[in-house]
Design a protein around this motif. Structure first.
Motif, PDB file in Angstrom:
ATOM      1  N   LYS A 197      -0.809  -3.676   3.054  1.00 51.02           N
ATOM      2  CA  LYS A 197       0.339  -2.886   3.339  1.00 51.02           C
ATOM      3  C   LYS A 197       0.966  -3.584   4.640  1.00 51.02           C
ATOM      4  O   LYS A 197       0.441  -3.842   5.705  1.00 51.02           O
ATOM      5  CB  LYS A 197       0.091  -1.397   3.900  1.00 51.02           C
ATOM      6  CG  LYS A 197      -0.197  -0.564   2.345  1.00 51.02           C
ATOM      7  CD  LYS A 197      -0.421   0.804   2.719  1.00 51.02           C
ATOM      8  CE  LYS A 197      -0.370   1.477   1.611  1.00 51.02           C
ATOM      9  NZ  LYS A 197      -0.665   3.060   1.907  1.00 51.02           N
TER      10      LYS A 197
ATOM     11  N   PRO B  10       6.705   5.592  -4.203  1.00 53.51           N
ATOM     12  CA  PRO B  10       6.271   6.058  -2.668  1.00 53.51           C
ATOM     13  C   PRO B  10       5.649   7.402  -2.823  1.00 53.51           C
ATOM     14  O   PRO B  10       6.197   8.258  -3.627  1.00 53.51           O
ATOM     15  CB  PRO B  10       7.489   5.674  -2.204  1.00 53.51           C
ATOM     16  CG  PRO B  10       8.288   4.770  -3.061  1.00 53.51           C
ATOM     17  CD  PRO B  10       7.810   5.472  -4.355  1.00 53.51           C
TER      18      PRO B  10
ATOM     19  N   ASN C 127       5.142   0.790  -4.037  1.00 52.41           N
ATOM     20  CA  ASN C 127       6.138   0.844  -2.866  1.00 52.41           C
ATOM     21  C   ASN C 127       7.614   0.710  -3.310  1.00 52.41           C
ATOM     22  O   ASN C 127       7.916   0.336  -4.572  1.00 52.41           O
ATOM     23  CB  ASN C 127       5.853   0.387  -1.719  1.00 52.41           C
ATOM     24  CG  ASN C 127       5.837  -1.140  -1.709  1.00 52.41           C
ATOM     25  OD1 ASN C 127       6.491  -1.833  -2.854  1.00 52.41           O
ATOM     26  ND2 ASN C 127       5.030  -1.596  -0.886  1.00 52.41           N
ATOM     27  N   SER C 128       8.500   1.292  -2.586  1.00 51.09           N
ATOM     28  CA  SER C 128       9.975   0.898  -2.879  1.00 51.09           C
ATOM     29  C   SER C 128      10.229  -0.529  -3.450  1.00 51.09           C
ATOM     30  O   SER C 128      11.113  -0.873  -4.029  1.00 51.09           O
ATOM     31  CB  SER C 128      10.789   1.798  -1.828  1.00 51.09           C
ATOM     32  OG  SER C 128      10.595   2.925  -1.595  1.00 51.09           O
TER      33      SER C 128
ATOM     34  N   GLU D 293       2.905   1.195   6.973  1.00 50.73           N
ATOM     35  CA  GLU D 293       3.859   2.047   6.190  1.00 50.73           C
ATOM     36  C   GLU D 293       4.765   2.826   6.960  1.00 50.73           C
ATOM     37  O   GLU D 293       5.539   3.778   6.378  1.00 50.73           O
ATOM     38  CB  GLU D 293       3.074   2.781   5.215  1.00 50.73           C
ATOM     39  CG  GLU D 293       1.927   3.721   5.878  1.00 50.73           C
ATOM     40  CD  GLU D 293       1.466   4.619   4.618  1.00 50.73           C
ATOM     41  OE1 GLU D 293       1.319   4.590   3.676  1.00 50.73           O
ATOM     42  OE2 GLU D 293       0.472   5.582   5.307  1.00 50.73           O
TER      43      GLU D 293
ATOM     44  N   ASN E 254      10.449   1.766   3.587  1.00 43.85           N
ATOM     45  CA  ASN E 254       9.263   1.091   2.699  1.00 43.85           C
ATOM     46  C   ASN E 254       7.989   2.336   3.004  1.00 43.85           C
ATOM     47  O   ASN E 254       6.794   1.594   2.934  1.00 43.85           O
ATOM     48  CB  ASN E 254       8.793  -0.271   2.828  1.00 43.85           C
ATOM     49  CG  ASN E 254       8.227  -0.737   1.783  1.00 43.85           C
ATOM     50  OD1 ASN E 254       8.576  -0.021   0.597  1.00 43.85           O
ATOM     51  ND2 ASN E 254       7.574  -1.970   1.776  1.00 43.85           N
TER      52      ASN E 254
ATOM     53  N   THR F 248       0.067  -0.954  -2.629  1.00 46.10           N
ATOM     54  CA  THR F 248       1.014  -2.078  -2.527  1.00 46.10           C
ATOM     55  C   THR F 248       1.910  -2.391  -3.629  1.00 46.10           C
ATOM     56  O   THR F 248       2.899  -2.906  -3.753  1.00 46.10           O
ATOM     57  CB  THR F 248       0.589  -3.384  -1.756  1.00 46.10           C
ATOM     58  OG1 THR F 248      -0.383  -3.847  -2.740  1.00 46.10           O
ATOM     59  CG2 THR F 248       0.133  -3.047  -0.368  1.00 46.10           C
TER      60      THR F 248
ATOM     61  N   CYS G 292       0.316   5.066  -3.639  1.00 42.18           N
ATOM     62  CA  CYS G 292       0.995   3.944  -4.376  1.00 42.18           C
ATOM     63  C   CYS G 292       0.473   2.687  -3.824  1.00 42.18           C
ATOM     64  O   CYS G 292       0.966   1.760  -4.424  1.00 42.18           O
ATOM     65  CB  CYS G 292       2.604   4.213  -3.970  1.00 42.18           C
ATOM     66  SG  CYS G 292       3.027   3.698  -2.301  1.00 42.18           S
TER      67      CYS G 292
ATOM     68  N   SER H  11       5.004   4.457   2.083  1.00 44.51           N
ATOM     69  CA  SER H  11       4.087   4.294   0.865  1.00 44.51           C
ATOM     70  C   SER H  11       3.391   5.516   0.801  1.00 44.51           C
ATOM     71  O   SER H  11       4.054   6.429   0.387  1.00 44.51           O
ATOM     72  CB  SER H  11       3.333   3.048   1.107  1.00 44.51           C
ATOM     73  OG  SER H  11       2.523   3.021   2.241  1.00 44.51           O
TER      74      SER H  11
END
Length: 964
Positions: free
Chosen positions: A227, A135, A163-164, A480, A152, A160, A158, A154
């Motif tokens: 996203k 992220p 991301n976390s 995001e 979450n 999709t 990053c 981003s």
């Protein structure tokens, strides 16, 4: 709508918690509940109780006590949330500094982080391994890991894929019932499967049902090709079948409504070291979108879209290309970022970008920059677009930001449709920018809620935007930034009834009583987004442009003690609002205002270092210290006569200071360190803080005889004007330090060694730059002292012919803003680079040394030069990563020592093993020595100890600066 309990329940809760927690971490006074309860969104709820937790054990206890009273709980990390995720009128849980732990795993391929670690700090830890966390939100220098994972978040690079949700390896989570699950611990998982079998089974049933419903499963997969942070992470139900895996991924983006993430382990991603960026300008949005689609096939790290209004908001920033000011009205830009492991790879990728854009019209030739300052400027401007819009809004209005995602192949028509919606509802000042490769657009606009009809206009706009993005284009309403309060009423519209019901079932499995952050992410209140709107009244032109984003907070030295710059502004605005009401207020409001004023003196004023670092992080350069200095001026109007007396007899004042130090030395000899500390502490308390607190690192008095002695050198030598600051004229060397020379003595010795002839201004004992007076709000006397100094420096330097070296960085910064521009004013770091290093031979010392980059050096842009100078003198240099300002702040280290102590928390551990520390401010060095356990000296002392005049024989080995 409020979801809260009766007042007696909170009193009972505080009483129960006070049996195991200190009162200072159970906060219910009006000033701090207001300040700590504010986040970056345009919503305001004031918590009844703020609890600052230090451990999982404490958290479990707090949850248990809240549960027994049916009191809702909200978790807060950095409070940079934009959609109202972290506000509450019930119990707010904040993280103490003990939640900043970290551990590097697998040679950097993994990292375990506690929720209080700032995102940029995680990347700093990973930098030696050329890795980073996936992220990368625009607020990464301020936001914390807990918020990044819980939303979450981003960002620019990053997409999709990093991301976390995609990069979480494991996590440790505390659920609503107080149970702790560590997914990396087999015994914890086994125990959890037994104790929470119904939860695990429930999640696995939901996954089986969802995967069996082909229509719903396909819809979920489609949604997460974009996203998407709207609602819960339903992709976990189609991506996994095991309950632990589902739980782990549901926690990502759950905004604290399912549990508390007490640590998270990320799989890290490569951080290619070679970077380049280009600002591509296009004639219109259609061409810009065409270029975006063409770049999907190119090896780019990020492509950031900015419309003409966004570019207009930053075109006057220093360093921005002049061409921006002349762009046609419909123009737009793409900030294109390319990275590689080496220069050859980077160049090849730049060529591919040029090839991808072949045939697409640009307004200027596409040129990549690899120059770090320009590269960083482009990204700083992009990351600061949201606050920058706040700076040009009408005072009294707020700023709304939403982020949506269109299917990228429909980006062009989506942008045009969105722009038309804004025009139709009268939002001509909206700007668009975002992560173009993902079809992710942020739209930002100023919004007032006070005037009649404004709330209705806002609601009509949001209703149409939501229908356009979520229904017509099948996009996501929250790409995001997390759902929050602003989009919770629309989750069902985007997802449909079946998916929405699934989300409520998830909430019921984790939190059946809905006590974790209620009304966030899911809500059955259709007007939730129109309630509890934050007022932003005019308070002071110095801070009216603040949008309370929180970017300033990580560098504030009082952040763990009292208030941050954002919080000082929040309370000041409330005071201004109450003052504006005048006699219209009730007795209750008058008592409230009086209490705020009383508490603000310490919380807002006394513990503000006024170091100006907040302005370096603020996208609109707000220096909250200026506000506080004005407050001090108003508070201390009656002391102007005393300030004038001190200023007119400044030599006597500094002699008195040296006499006090001599007396303190005698007292210490008689009483010892412990006795002297105890006695001064009693006097300090009895005097209400007016008597300075004695410190064991208190230096000896300086001798100024050296200033009256003939200076070395001859008429053929190059000349420099040397101005010893009042601090170095008062404070001598540390009595515990083997370096017995004063700063004045070693500076003159170093100048002589470098073949420079020192010119001392006339009446040096009387001179002062005025900063000491300005910091107390005594502006008139500060100006008088500055005029005196200006006259003497012009005479000594022959109207600027010779450079002026001041041995103290903060004084130099102040002089640069107040003295004649003909003067070349330099502090030790800049002077050493330009005038000393070329004239000296250096044999670096081999022992590790600590370095403190003062706030003034940072503000002057000398932080990199400071480190470079130290590394030229020592083979190992330690710069404590979490200490940005020591907060000694002139004399606050003596009068408000707890501020200095709090700002330097962790210093001793960071510099363990170092033989000495170095800085460029004598007062800062006193506090640094007090809380580090090692002596701190002027950086010129380090340079002097490892240098010889050009051509002199060098010693066999580097110097050893170990204390004798």
């Amino acid at each position: 709508m409020s979801v809260t309990g009766p007042p007696e329940a909170y009193r009972s809760l505080k009483d129960a918690l006070s049996r195991s927690m200190p009162d200072e971490r159970l906060i219910d006074d009006p000033l701090r509940t207001l300040a700590y309860g504010t986040d970056a969104s345009f919503y305001r709820l004031i918590p009844k109780l703020v609890v600052r937790i230090e451990s999982e054990t404490e958290l479990v206890h707090v949850l248990s006590e809240c549960h027994s009273r049916s009191l809702p709980v909200t978790f807060r990390a950095a409070g940079t949330s934009l959609s109202g995720q972290a506000v509450t009128d019930s119990v707010l849980i904040l993280l103490s500094r003990s939640w900043r732990g970290h551990e590097i795993l697998d040679e950097g391929k993994g990292i375990r982080l506690q929720p209080g670690v700032i995102g940029a700090r995680a990347n700093q830890l990973l930098a030696p391994y050329q890795r980073k966390i996936g992220p990368d939100p625009a607020s990464i220098n301020s936001c914390q890991i807990g918020g990044i994972a819980a939303n979450n978040a981003s960002g620019m690079c990053c997409g999709t894929a990093q991301n976390s949700y995609q990069t979480v390896r494991d996590m440790r989570v505390v659920l609503a019932d107080g149970c702790v699950l560590d997914t990396a611990d087999e015994s914890s998982v086994a125990s959890f499967r037994s104790s929470h079998a119904s939860l695990i089974a429930g999640l696995e049933i939901l996954a089986k049902e969802t995967q069996a419903d082909c229509g719903l499963a396909d819809k979920i997969r489609h949604k997460y090709r974009l996203k998407n942070t709207t609602g819960y992470a339903l992709n976990s139900l189609v991506d996994f079948t095991d309950g632990i895996d589902i739980l782990k991924h549901l926690m990502i983006g759950s905004e604290g409504t399912l549990g508390f993430i007490s640590s998270i382990t990320y799989d890290t991603v490569p951080d290619e070291p070679c970077k380049a960026a280009a600002l591509a300008l296009f004639p219109d949005m259609a061409t810009t979108c065409q270029a975006t689609i063409a770049l999907k096939r190119a090896p780019v790290s990020a492509v950031e879209l900015m419309d003409r209004a966004a570019l207009r908001s930053v075109q006057d920033k220093p360093g921005m290309p002049e061409v921006l000011k002349g762009l046609p009205e419909g123009a737009a830009a793409l900030l294109i970022d390319v990275r590689g492991n080496d220069g050859a790879v980077l160049e090849a990728r730049e060529v591919q970008v040029h090839a991808s854009l072949e045939g697409i019209k640009t307004l200027e030739p596409l040129v990549f920059t690899r120059e770090p300052s320009t590269y960083e400027l482009y990204w700083k401007i992009r990351k600061g677009l949201f606050p920058a819009v706040g700076a040009v809004r009408e005072t009294g209005t707020t700023v709304v930001i939403e982020d949506v995602a269109f299917p990228v192949d429909r980006l062009e028509e989506g942008v045009l449709a969105l722009t038309e919606v804004f025009r139709r509802h009268g939002y001509q000042h909206a700007i668009l920018f975002g992560h173009a490769l993902e079809g992710n657009l942020h739209f930002v606009f100023p919004q007032g809620f006070e005037r009649p009809g404004e709330i209705e206009r806002y609601q009509a706009l949001m209703d149409e935007v939501v229908h356009l993005v979520g229904v017509e284009y099948g996009g996501s309403l929250k790409a995001e930034h997390g759902t929050g309060r602003n989009m919770a009423p629309y989750v069902e519209l985007e997802w449909g009834g079946d998916a929405y019901a699934l989300m409520w079932r998830i909430k019921a499995l984790f939190d059946p009583e809905s006590l974790l952050n209620p009304e966030v992410l899911l809500s059955r209140n259709p007007t939730l987004h129109l309630e509890n709107l934050k007022p932003l009244p005019a308070a002071d032109p110095l801070v009216d442009k603040c949008i309370e984003c929180g970017f300033c907070e990580p560098v504030c030295p009082s952040k763990d003690l009292t208030l941050t710059p954002r919080q000082r502004i929040v309370v000041w605005r409330e005071l201004a609002r109450l003052e504006a009401l005048g006699e219209q207020t009730s007795d209750v409001d008058r008592d409230y205002r009086k209490r705020l004023w009383q508490d603000y003196r310490y919380q807002g004023d006394d513990t503000c270092a006024a170091d100006g670092l907040c302005a370096t992080q603020c996208p609109v350069s707000i220096n909250t210290g200026d506000l506080i200095r004005n407050l001090r001026r108003d508070r201390h109007l009656g002391k102007a006569g005393m300030a004038r007396l001190l200023g007119r007899h400044f030599s006597g004042a500094t002699r008195f200071g040296r006499g006090a130090l001599n007396a303190a030395t005698v007292g210490q000899a008689l009483l010892g360190d412990k006795g002297m500390s105890h006695a001064s502490h009693i006097l300090h308390r009895l005097s209400g803080g007016r008597t300075p607190q004695w410190l064991s690192s208190l230096p000896q008095a300086a001798s100024i005889k050296v200033l009256s002695q003939p200076m070395g050198g001859d008429s053929s030598q190059d000349k420099v004007v040397y101005l010893p600051s009042c601090a170095t004229r008062v404070f001598g060397s540390d009595r515990h330090d083997s370096e017995s020379r004063t700063v004045m003595e070693l500076t003159l010795a170093l100048l002589d060694k470098a073949g420079l002839s020192a010119i001392i201004p006339a009446i040096p004992g009387h001179l002062c730059c005025g900063m000491a007076f300005q910091s107390k709000g005594q502006f008139k006397e500060a100006e008088h002292k500055a005029r005196e100094l200006n006259r003497e420096l012009l005479a000594a330097s022959q109207n600027g012919r010779y450079p002026v070296l001041c041995d103290t960085s903060p004084c130099t910064l102040h002089m640069q803003g107040s003295l004649d521009t003909r003067l070349t004013l330099m502090e030790p770091v800049g002077f050493a680079h330009e005038y000393l290093l070329p004239r000296l031979d250096i044999t670096p010392m081999t022992g590790p040394v600590a370095l403190h980059v003062t706030c003034s050096s940072t503000r002057m842009g000398l932080d990199d030069a400071f480190v470079s100078l130290a590394k030229a003198c020592a083979t190992e240099v330690v710069v404590p990563p979490d200490i940005h300002c020591c907060a000694f702040a002139g004399d606050k280290g003596f009068t408000t020592p707890e501020l200095n102590q709090s700002a330097l928390h962790g210093l001793a551990e960071s510099v363990r093993g170092c033989v000495a520390g170095y800085s460029n401010s004598r007062t800062c060095e006193i506090g640094l020595a007090e809380y580090s356990g090692i002596p701190y000296r002027s950086i010129l002392s380090l340079l002097d100890s490892v240098s010889q005049a050009k051509g002199d024989p060098s010693p066999e080995t580097g110097s050893d600066l170990s204390p004798q």
